[in-house]
Design a protein around this motif. Sequence first.
Motif, short mmCIF file in Angstrom:
data_model
loop_
_atom_site.label_atom_id
_atom_site.label_comp_id
_atom_site.label_asym_id
_atom_site.label_seq_id
_atom_site.Cartn_x
_atom_site.Cartn_y
_atom_site.Cartn_z
N PHE A 103 25.62 2.55 5.54
CA PHE A 103 26.07 3.77 4.86
C PHE A 103 25.17 4.94 5.23
O PHE A 103 25.66 6.05 5.50
CB PHE A 103 26.07 3.56 3.35
CG PHE A 103 26.66 4.71 2.58
CD1 PHE A 103 28.02 4.83 2.39
CD2 PHE A 103 25.84 5.71 2.07
CE1 PHE A 103 28.58 5.90 1.70
CE2 PHE A 103 26.36 6.79 1.37
CZ PHE A 103 27.75 6.89 1.18
N ARG A 109 26.01 6.08 8.75
CA ARG A 109 27.30 6.78 8.90
C ARG A 109 27.36 8.11 8.17
O ARG A 109 27.87 9.09 8.71
CB ARG A 109 28.43 5.85 8.38
CG ARG A 109 29.84 6.42 8.57
CD ARG A 109 30.88 5.39 8.23
NE ARG A 109 30.85 5.04 6.80
CZ ARG A 109 31.53 5.69 5.87
NH1 ARG A 109 32.28 6.74 6.19
NH2 ARG A 109 31.48 5.30 4.61
N ARG A 110 26.80 8.16 6.94
CA ARG A 110 26.98 9.35 6.12
C ARG A 110 25.77 10.30 6.11
O ARG A 110 25.90 11.43 5.64
CB ARG A 110 27.28 8.94 4.67
CG ARG A 110 28.57 8.14 4.49
CD ARG A 110 29.81 8.95 4.83
NE ARG A 110 29.89 10.18 4.08
CZ ARG A 110 30.36 10.29 2.83
NH1 ARG A 110 30.78 9.19 2.20
NH2 ARG A 110 30.41 11.44 2.22
N VAL A 111 24.63 9.84 6.60
CA VAL A 111 23.44 10.69 6.58
C VAL A 111 22.89 10.92 7.98
O VAL A 111 22.78 12.06 8.43
CB VAL A 111 22.34 10.07 5.67
CG1 VAL A 111 21.10 10.99 5.65
CG2 VAL A 111 22.87 9.85 4.25
N ALA A 160 21.90 9.52 0.30
CA ALA A 160 23.07 8.64 0.32
C ALA A 160 23.71 8.59 -1.06
O ALA A 160 24.94 8.67 -1.20
CB ALA A 160 22.66 7.24 0.77
N SER A 163 29.82 1.83 -2.27
CA SER A 163 30.38 2.10 -0.94
C SER A 163 31.00 0.87 -0.31
O SER A 163 31.84 0.97 0.59
CB SER A 163 29.28 2.63 -0.02
OG SER A 163 28.34 1.62 0.30
N LYS A 167 25.55 11.78 -1.74
CA LYS A 167 26.83 11.85 -1.02
C LYS A 167 27.92 11.20 -1.87
O LYS A 167 29.06 11.68 -1.92
CB LYS A 167 26.72 11.15 0.34
CG LYS A 167 25.76 11.81 1.32
CD LYS A 167 26.26 13.16 1.80
CE LYS A 167 27.38 13.02 2.80
NZ LYS A 167 27.75 14.36 3.39
N LEU A 168 27.58 10.11 -2.55
CA LEU A 168 28.55 9.46 -3.43
C LEU A 168 28.86 10.34 -4.64
O LEU A 168 29.98 10.31 -5.17
CB LEU A 168 28.02 8.10 -3.88
CG LEU A 168 27.89 7.05 -2.78
CD1 LEU A 168 27.24 5.78 -3.32
CD2 LEU A 168 29.24 6.74 -2.16
N ARG A 228 24.04 10.20 11.13
CA ARG A 228 24.95 10.78 12.13
C ARG A 228 25.24 12.25 11.85
O ARG A 228 25.14 13.07 12.77
CB ARG A 228 26.23 9.97 12.21
CG ARG A 228 26.05 8.60 12.85
CD ARG A 228 27.36 7.84 12.92
NE ARG A 228 27.17 6.47 13.37
CZ ARG A 228 28.14 5.56 13.41
NH1 ARG A 228 29.37 5.88 13.01
NH2 ARG A 228 27.89 4.33 13.84
N PRO A 229 25.63 12.63 10.62
CA PRO A 229 25.87 14.06 10.36
C PRO A 229 24.62 14.91 10.60
O PRO A 229 24.72 16.07 10.99
CB PRO A 229 26.28 14.09 8.89
CG PRO A 229 26.83 12.74 8.62
CD PRO A 229 26.00 11.81 9.45
N LEU A 265 23.66 18.86 3.97
CA LEU A 265 24.60 17.74 3.94
C LEU A 265 25.31 17.61 2.60
O LEU A 265 26.20 16.77 2.45
CB LEU A 265 23.87 16.42 4.24
CG LEU A 265 23.24 16.26 5.61
CD1 LEU A 265 22.65 14.85 5.74
CD2 LEU A 265 24.24 16.51 6.72
N ASP A 269 31.28 12.74 -3.51
CA ASP A 269 32.58 12.08 -3.35
C ASP A 269 33.26 11.80 -4.69
O ASP A 269 34.41 11.36 -4.73
CB ASP A 269 32.41 10.74 -2.62
CG ASP A 269 31.99 10.91 -1.17
OD1 ASP A 269 32.13 12.03 -0.63
OD2 ASP A 269 31.52 9.92 -0.57
#
Length: 417
Positions: A234, A237-239, A125, A227, A128-129, A241-242, A309, A132
């Motif tokens: 978070f 949604r970002r880890v 997580a 976030s 991912k930031l 689910r993908p 990811l 971003d």
Amino acid sequence: MKRIPARRALAAALLVASVLAPMVATPATAAQAVAAHPSHSSHPSRPDDCPAHELDPELASRLDKAIEQVREQAGIPGVVAGLWMPGKGSYVRATGVADTATREPMASDVFVRIGSETKTFTVTALLKLVDDGLVGLDDPISDYIHGVPKGHRITLRHLAEMRSGLFPYTADAVFQHDLLSDPKRSFTPREVLAYGFKHKNTFAPGKQFEYSNTNLILLGLVVEKVSGQRLADFVERRVLRPARLSHTLFPRDFEFPRPHPRGYTNQTLTGEVTDSTDWNPSWAWAAGGMISDLHDLRRWAKIVATGTLLRPRTQAQRLTMLPTGHPGTSYGLGIFESGGWIGHNGSIPGYQTVTVYLPSKKATLVLMLNTDITYQGQEPSSLLARAITEIVTPDNVYDRPLPTRQRPVMAQVPAAW
């Protein structure tokens, strides 16, 4: 107190209550369990690279015997083992019992608490930031969270690679007493951090490796602040689910989808073995509070090890492994390498897991146990993983023990505690 959380350790850096009402005689199926949790409403399709055929019968028989030998020797109630080796086949077994009172057999479709494997999700997580462009690994934690001892010198990278020098809150005697006196108590992240922040930092940032859950609690707070979402939301949604992990979750207090085995620990004030199934894992949160199942963990093993990811540069930083002080084992950003196997293990009162991937053979190993009670000073999950890999990948043995004369005095690295 016979055993305390500060002593939760995995040999060789594998990292890593009174009896309650027995599990119902006819537990809900996994499908029924997730149906009760809308955010986990369907089982993901299985990857195409999962071999449809089993391993050679002779090899499978050797594994059966090795697992049963370790299980009986170490007194492990139940074990779920999964091994997937492209070109050779797959191996999934459940042995022993899910409940020592009812003697209900262990099953392969159970949910378990995954302890420190949670760290791989929290760090993903965070990364991912990073992808971003919202945080930098070399940002000081003081940019995000106030009150961290010498936080202006400790970076997010230091936290993720266990080199911050922050005192592990689980090693605080007051925390240990508070938790074990009331295992169903709910802790907030700020509350557990306070136990650790009472102590001086143990070393200057970046100078050495020390496994500390304090680091991951802070990273969880960073994810939330940047976030603007709860960490659980978070990660979902970002880890999750993908990655198509519909059977993996951050529980809400005592939430524990069915079916699940009872968990057994001797981490109590008296040292007596007890049922810890329904203990509240809130104290572990971003460092060790999650729940998953065999097939989600198998899928996650490859994803986290190969970085599908993340951007390649970010994954490369995650896999930059540094020494832990134990020969043969190194640690990156919330992930370790042992004998060529990449991933993480988990240990929380009553449960242990191992989820690792071997890139050279594209092999995956997942273990789930319903105890964390050590055997002759060694973690039961480590004993099982070692026994399995000695058979199937003799050149890549997980947690290979050193000869006694070479074993350093401090050859253990804490797991989920």
